[in-house]
Design an enzyme around this catalytic site. Structure first.
Site, short mmCIF file in Angstrom:
data_model
loop_
_atom_site.label_atom_id
_atom_site.label_comp_id
_atom_site.label_asym_id
_atom_site.label_seq_id
_atom_site.Cartn_x
_atom_site.Cartn_y
_atom_site.Cartn_z
N LYS A 1 -11.51 74.83 53.62
CA LYS A 1 -12.10 73.69 54.31
C LYS A 1 -13.07 74.22 55.36
O LYS A 1 -12.68 74.54 56.48
CB LYS A 1 -11.02 72.83 54.98
CG LYS A 1 -10.00 72.22 53.99
CD LYS A 1 -8.72 73.00 54.04
CE LYS A 1 -7.57 72.31 53.33
NZ LYS A 1 -7.76 71.76 52.03
N LYS B 1 -1.68 73.75 59.81
CA LYS B 1 -1.12 75.08 59.58
C LYS B 1 -1.43 75.90 60.82
O LYS B 1 -2.60 76.26 61.07
CB LYS B 1 -1.75 75.76 58.35
CG LYS B 1 -1.47 75.05 57.03
CD LYS B 1 -2.59 74.13 56.65
CE LYS B 1 -2.33 73.47 55.31
NZ LYS B 1 -3.24 72.34 55.08
N HIS C 1 -9.54 76.17 47.79
CA HIS C 1 -8.83 75.27 48.71
C HIS C 1 -9.38 75.33 50.14
O HIS C 1 -8.87 74.66 51.03
CB HIS C 1 -7.33 75.65 48.71
CG HIS C 1 -6.44 74.66 49.39
ND1 HIS C 1 -5.84 74.92 50.60
CD2 HIS C 1 -6.04 73.42 49.03
CE1 HIS C 1 -5.10 73.88 50.96
NE2 HIS C 1 -5.20 72.95 50.03
N HIS D 1 -0.40 67.82 58.37
CA HIS D 1 -1.09 68.72 57.44
C HIS D 1 -1.55 70.00 58.13
O HIS D 1 -2.25 70.82 57.54
CB HIS D 1 -2.30 67.96 56.85
CG HIS D 1 -2.91 68.59 55.66
ND1 HIS D 1 -4.23 69.01 55.62
CD2 HIS D 1 -2.41 68.87 54.43
CE1 HIS D 1 -4.51 69.51 54.43
NE2 HIS D 1 -3.43 69.44 53.69
N ASP E 1 3.13 84.56 71.17
CA ASP E 1 3.09 84.84 72.61
C ASP E 1 2.02 84.04 73.35
O ASP E 1 1.54 84.46 74.41
CB ASP E 1 2.91 86.34 72.87
CG ASP E 1 4.10 87.16 72.39
OD1 ASP E 1 5.20 86.60 72.30
OD2 ASP E 1 3.92 88.35 72.09
N ASP F 1 -27.03 75.81 59.95
CA ASP F 1 -28.16 76.28 60.75
C ASP F 1 -27.93 77.63 61.43
O ASP F 1 -28.55 77.91 62.47
CB ASP F 1 -28.52 75.24 61.82
CG ASP F 1 -29.05 73.95 61.24
OD1 ASP F 1 -29.32 73.92 60.02
OD2 ASP F 1 -29.18 72.97 61.99
#
Length: 468
Positions: A388, A211, A386, A209, A216, A393
């Protein structure tokens, strides 16, 4: 006579699987559920267990130890000094689980939504001089994929090495014709655990999952955004897709490159020779402390779950979480409720629209007990959210690919960046507050009064919480 043989084979198979469950079961409740399923659902119980129930932490998909073939970074005295800060327990936990120490020479750019993210990605790819590494859960054909193909051809003509990994199930729609075009222009491309009947039961439930793009070895991107035109155009059912991505220049980028190299070895059995990367030009004001945490079903411990759990428990003032799939296991649920009950301002933001009806029911099945414990829940109304993200704090935050569910913690290969920086945390906090101003805040009294049919749907969805 033949049916006696079949019954005998079935009983022996069931017995062997039950022994396996008892020896390697992750939790007593799951172990009991699988034993009952195997004996009460003829044949189907065994198939479901083989597909969804096996404990990969006991039967490793990747046989070789990470350190054995990649010489993962060891913390220097400088790194160990970084481990003495306010979040030293979290830093040490992540290092022991993922082997990546915190790094300080980093420059970060927060990228919100598809247009901004892909502008930054294409700019970085166009400036590549030696190599480009890409891996995506979803790689869909369309305008973005066509642009990438043209860019790949141009860069390869100039001597740039391009390697690409796509998930065999998440990118199932990627056509053979497009893959052949990639190979024709010189891209080295491999699927991660593609759909094959011979290993259908052993691999379908374990997906990559992540991405990641690394240019370089010194500039990287990660977050929630896949290669899909819906991030630019939206889609008919959900509207615009909203998501967050992160651009990293500096030492942490090389750790993302290491993760790619490990996955590359898994799919191709080929080693990647490390680049000699010159130190990026980072100013004093850009020395951001970043630590990469990765996790997968073949690791010894659920590293992403443990990192999230620690951040939640560490919160003393506020804890803001944005995630489309908040399906907490017992440990995460207990941590969220305990933190909220102790007086911390705990807020969750989820999308009001859902991309899966059953998943939506499952997510909402936890709302009532969350609201009762004092957790504030916001439903984001515009398109599909979508992202995450966790921020706490004004001190620590994380962006990446992992959802708050068992699939991300137990079955998927995931990666997150943890940022120990007050200015960056405030940036994410302010973005959360801005989005909450246009969102609908649920109240406990309102939610407990919902129609019984909604409660029934949620109960049905919750049954599938461990496999969604």
């Amino acid at each position: 006579m033949w049916y006696v043989i079949l019954i005998s084979i079935y009983l022996i198979s069931s017995g062997l699987i039950v022994i396996t469950v008892l020896l390697h079961g992750a939790r007593p409740s799951k172990t009991l559920a699988w034993v009952l399923a195997i004996f009460t659902v003829p044949v189907g119980g065994i198939l479901l267990y083989l597909l969804l129930g096996r404990n990969r932490r006991k039967n490793k998909l990747l046989k070789l130890k990470k350190q054995a073939f990649l010489n993962l970074p060891q913390p220097t005295a400088y790194h160990m000094d970084s481990l003495k800060g306010e979040y030293q327990k979290l830093m040490k936990l992540v290092y022991k689980n993922s082997f990546f120490p915190p790094t300080v020479n980093n420059r970060l750019h927060l990228l919100k939504d598809g247009k901004t993210t892909f502008e930054a990605i294409f700019s970085a790819l166009e400036n590549a001089e030696e190599q480009i590494h890409l891996q995506y859960y979803i790689f869909e054909e369309g305008e973005l994929a066509d642009r990438l193909l043209v860019l790949f051809q141009e860069k390869i003509a100039k001597g740039v090495k391009i390697r690409m990994i796509y998930d065999g199930i998440g990118s199932f729609s990627l056509s053979k014709a497009y893959r052949e075009k990639l190979l024709a222009v010189g891209v080295e491309v491999y699927p991660f655990l593609p759909f094959k009947f011979g290993r259908f039961l052993s691999s379908l439930n374990y997906r990559n999952h992540r991405k990641i793009i690394v240019v370089d070895g010194k500039l990287a991107f990660t977050g929630g955004i896949n290669i899909s035109d819906k991030y630019l155009k939206g889609d008919l059912s959900l509207g615009n897709w909203h998501d967050m991505h992160l651009k990293i220049q500096g030492e942490a980028a090389s750790h993302l490159n290491t993760i790619f190299a490990m996955d590359w070895y898994l799919v191709s059995q080929k080693m990647i020779d490390p680049l000699v990367v010159a130190k990026a030009e980072i100013t004093e004001t850009d020395k951001t402390l970043v630590q990469i945490v990765s996790g997968g079903p073949d690791d010894d411990f659920p590293s992403l779950e443990q990192a999230y759990f620690t951040i939640i428990n560490k919160a003393t003032d506020y804890l803001f979480i944005t995630n489309p799939y908040i399906i907490p296991g017992q440990a995460i649920m207990q941590a969220l409720q305990t933190t909220a009950r102790s007086g911390v301002d705990v807020r969750l933001m989820v999308s009001e629209k859902v991309d899966s009806i059953i998943v939506g029911w499952c997510v909402r099945s936890y709302f009532e007990s969350m609201l009762k414990s004092g957790i504030k829940i916001y439903l984001f109304p515009e398109g599909f959210l979508h992202s995450k993200i966790i921020v706490s704090d004004d001190a620590v935050s994380t962006i990446g690919t992992a959802n708050l569910d068992d699939r991300s913690f137990e079955q998927n290969y995931e990666v997150n960046a943890i940022i120990y920086d007050r200015e960056f945390a405030r940036l994410l906090r302010n973005d959360f507050l801005k989005d909450s101003n246009i969102s609908r805040m649920l109240s406990y009294q309102e939610y407990v009064s919902r129609p019984w049919m909604e409660k029934l749907k949620e109960g049905f969805g919750k049954v599938f919480s461990s496999v969604l």
